[in-house]
Design an enzyme around this catalytic site. Structure first.
Site, PDB file in Angstrom:
ATOM      1  N   CYS A   1       0.835  -1.209   0.000  1.00  0.00           N
ATOM      2  CA  CYS A   1       0.000   0.000   0.000  1.00  0.00           C
ATOM      3  C   CYS A   1       0.868   1.257   0.000  1.00  0.00           C
ATOM      4  CB  CYS A   1      -0.976  -0.025   1.172  1.00  0.00           C
ATOM      5  SG  CYS A   1      -2.263   1.233   1.012  1.00  0.00           S
TER       6      CYS A   1
ATOM      7  N   HIS B   1      -3.956  -4.589  -0.253  1.00  0.00           N
ATOM      8  CA  HIS B   1      -3.584  -5.213   1.026  1.00  0.00           C
ATOM      9  C   HIS B   1      -3.748  -6.721   0.936  1.00  0.00           C
ATOM     10  CE1 HIS B   1      -3.130  -1.595   3.522  1.00  0.00           C
ATOM     11  NE2 HIS B   1      -4.036  -1.069   2.729  1.00  0.00           N
TER      12      HIS B   1
ATOM     13  N   GLU C   1      -2.883  -8.854   3.029  1.00  0.00           N
ATOM     14  CA  GLU C   1      -3.248  -9.361   4.363  1.00  0.00           C
ATOM     15  C   GLU C   1      -4.728  -9.166   4.669  1.00  0.00           C
ATOM     16  OE1 GLU C   1      -1.260  -6.836   3.704  1.00  0.00           O
ATOM     17  OE2 GLU C   1      -2.088  -5.085   4.734  1.00  0.00           O
TER      18      GLU C   1
END
Lengths: 217, 283
Positions: A83, A195, A197
């Site tokens: 990011c 992202h 994650e």
């Protein structure tokens, strides 16, 4: 053999827990730190980030992290940017006047448009799942290995990167009628705008790929 | 059009998932962690936990629920309810939340939006607006699960929270919440039209058709749903209710009742119908 250590660079902005959770989940030995000596010993680095470019660079400079990040990357240590961590790798950002970045990659950071050419309104920040598409860098043996063309990932951002060298573009994404770079790769640097994650099991596989490909497990 | 998000909303009281009508009359449905995991696996784009009681004592169990969930669930998790200070926000983020949702504290002290968005990033701060339509047709913002009158105009407030740095707006029609009568499209569309930031619509969804209306007529960027999913999930999970737990009204669950005007469905079915209607969403 000594267990490999991955350091998540903590420059005191945003929330690093989700990145750490993802790393733990794939079995990386990981710590978050902004200590120059800890970063120097790391076998791999993650540059995460949520927040504003200018503030991030201010913090990085105040913590005196710029030289060590550059030194380790030039020494060949793998670096994963996520990011804002992708944007910081570039030379400058147009956010709040021009702000200088780390300059590890050639190119600039620009604001996402809030209206398409056809006049349709788009929200900025983009807070949404969106698709990634192949560009110049083949995905095989990169973090996107086994990701299918058009896979969805979770994006949260108001700015995007515009690399100078097309040959470093790993993937692209479309928003408000604009096709922009959503991932880059250059030697030991790899970074994505979304992202992983926060992008379900598919996103987690990017961390797993990165860990395996760099022999960090 | 952007990719639309479907966000299951889990109202939490103590250790339990609950659901009310008009944000009141809470019924115990089960364990929030199990519901969250089930929604994650079935394709939820994000999850939202709202602590509906949020007393100091209950806050500990919320943190526990967040940290358990965050270890297993890799989609964004928004947590709200009773967050009053930067320290409160910091605590739920440290427990594993990705975003926080502010309402009462923001109306009482709008500067907290600015402070929090500067400190944690705009995209971390969602402002919830609980709207009630007055008899003269205006919409006013309420707080404390719609128990407290503020006199603040909803549309002025929505503009202000954006100026202060909020990253998203969660707009709830309290009149519709839990009723299954559908979104208040007037309310949703006015907010979505004026906002430059994403708007999450909440309150009133009873059928998948209502979700489609909220997106196509309301212009919502995301839809938060609860009842529609919870009753189907209860059947799937068959989780035994904690009978030792006297925190809420569990009779509803033990009798396996559900509302007649709320369709029982799951996330995949919702997304399938959205795609059929030409709405872009993640598989």
């Amino acid at each position: 053999m000594k267990e490999k250590l991955t350091v998540i660079i903590d420059y005191k902005l945003g929330n690093l827990f989700s990145v750490k959770h993802a790393c733990d989940h794939v079995g990386l030995r990981v710590i978050t730190s902004n200590d120059v000596e800890v970063i120097r010993k790391a076998d791999a680095l993650i540059l995460p980030g949520v927040g504003a470019f200018g503030e991030a660079m201010n913090n990085i400079n105040q913590l005196n992290l710029q030289p060590i990040i550059k030194e380790r990357v030039e020494a060949g240590v793998p670096l994963l940017g996520v990011c804002l961590g992708l944007q910081l790798l570039f030379e400058e950002s147009e956010e709040f006047g021009n702000q200088l970045g780390l300059g590890l990659l050639a190119g600039t950071v620009k604001k996402l448009p809030n209206v398409s050419e056809g006049g349709e309104k788009f929200k900025v920040p983009q807070i949404s799942w969106n698709t990634v598409h192949t560009e110049r860098v083949p995905w095989k043996d990169t973090i996107l290995d086994s990701v299918t063309e058009g896979e969805y990932f979770y994006f949260v951002h108001s700015y995007y990167v515009s690399p100078k060298n097309d040959s470093e573009i790993l993937c692209s994404t479309n928003y408000a009628g604009l096709k922009y770079c959503s991932g880059v790769m250059k030697n030991n640097i790899i970074a994505v705008q979304f992202h992983p994650e926060k992008s379900g099991e598919k996103g987690i596989s990017l961390y797993r790929n990165w860990a395996k490909q760099n022999d960090l497990l | 059009m952007s990719v639309i998000r479907i966000i299951p909303r889990l109202d939490i009281k103590g250790p339990n998932l609950v659901k009310g009508i008009h944000l009141e009359g809470l019924r115990v449905l089960g364990r929030p962690e199990e519901f969250a995991e089930y929604y994650y696996e079935s394709g939820a784009d994000e999850l939202m936990f709202m602590d509906v009681v949020a007393s100091l004592y209950e806050r500990n169990s919320l943190s526990e629920i967040i940290s358990k969930t965050a270890k297993k669930i890799f989609v964004p998790l928004t947590v709200g309810g009773g967050l009053r200070s930067i320290e409160d926000i910091n605590q739920v983020l440290r427990a594993g939340a990705d975003k926080v949702c502010l309402n009462t504290a923001a109306i009482k002290n709008p500067e907290i939006i600015k402070k929090a968005s500067n400190k944690f990033g705009s995209s971390t701060i969602v402002v919830a607006i609980e709207a009630i339509k007055e008899s003269n047709g205006t919409y006013l913002a309420y707080t404390d699960n719609a128990r407290e009158y503020t006199g603040v105009d909803v549309f002025e407030w929505a503009e202000k929270v954006q100026d202060l740095g909020a990253g998203e707006i969660l707009i709830t029609s309290v009149d519709r919440e839990g009723t299954g009568e559908g979104f208040d499209i007037d309310l949703i569309s006015r907010i979505a039209m004026q906002a430059g930031i994403p708007v999450i619509a909440h309150g009133g969804v009873g059928t998948i058709k209502h979700i489609i209306e909220g997106i196509q007529s309301g212009g919502a960027d995301a839809v938060s749903v609860a009842s529609l999913l919870h009753y189907e999930t209860i059947k799937q999970l068959k989780s035994p209710i904690h009978t030792e737990n006297k925190e809420g009204n569990t009779e509803f669950l033990r009798n396996s009742r559900s509302f007649n005007n709320i369709q029982s469905t799951n996330i995949q079915q919702i997304k399938g119908e959205l795609r059929d209607a030409g709405i872009h969403c993640r598989q």
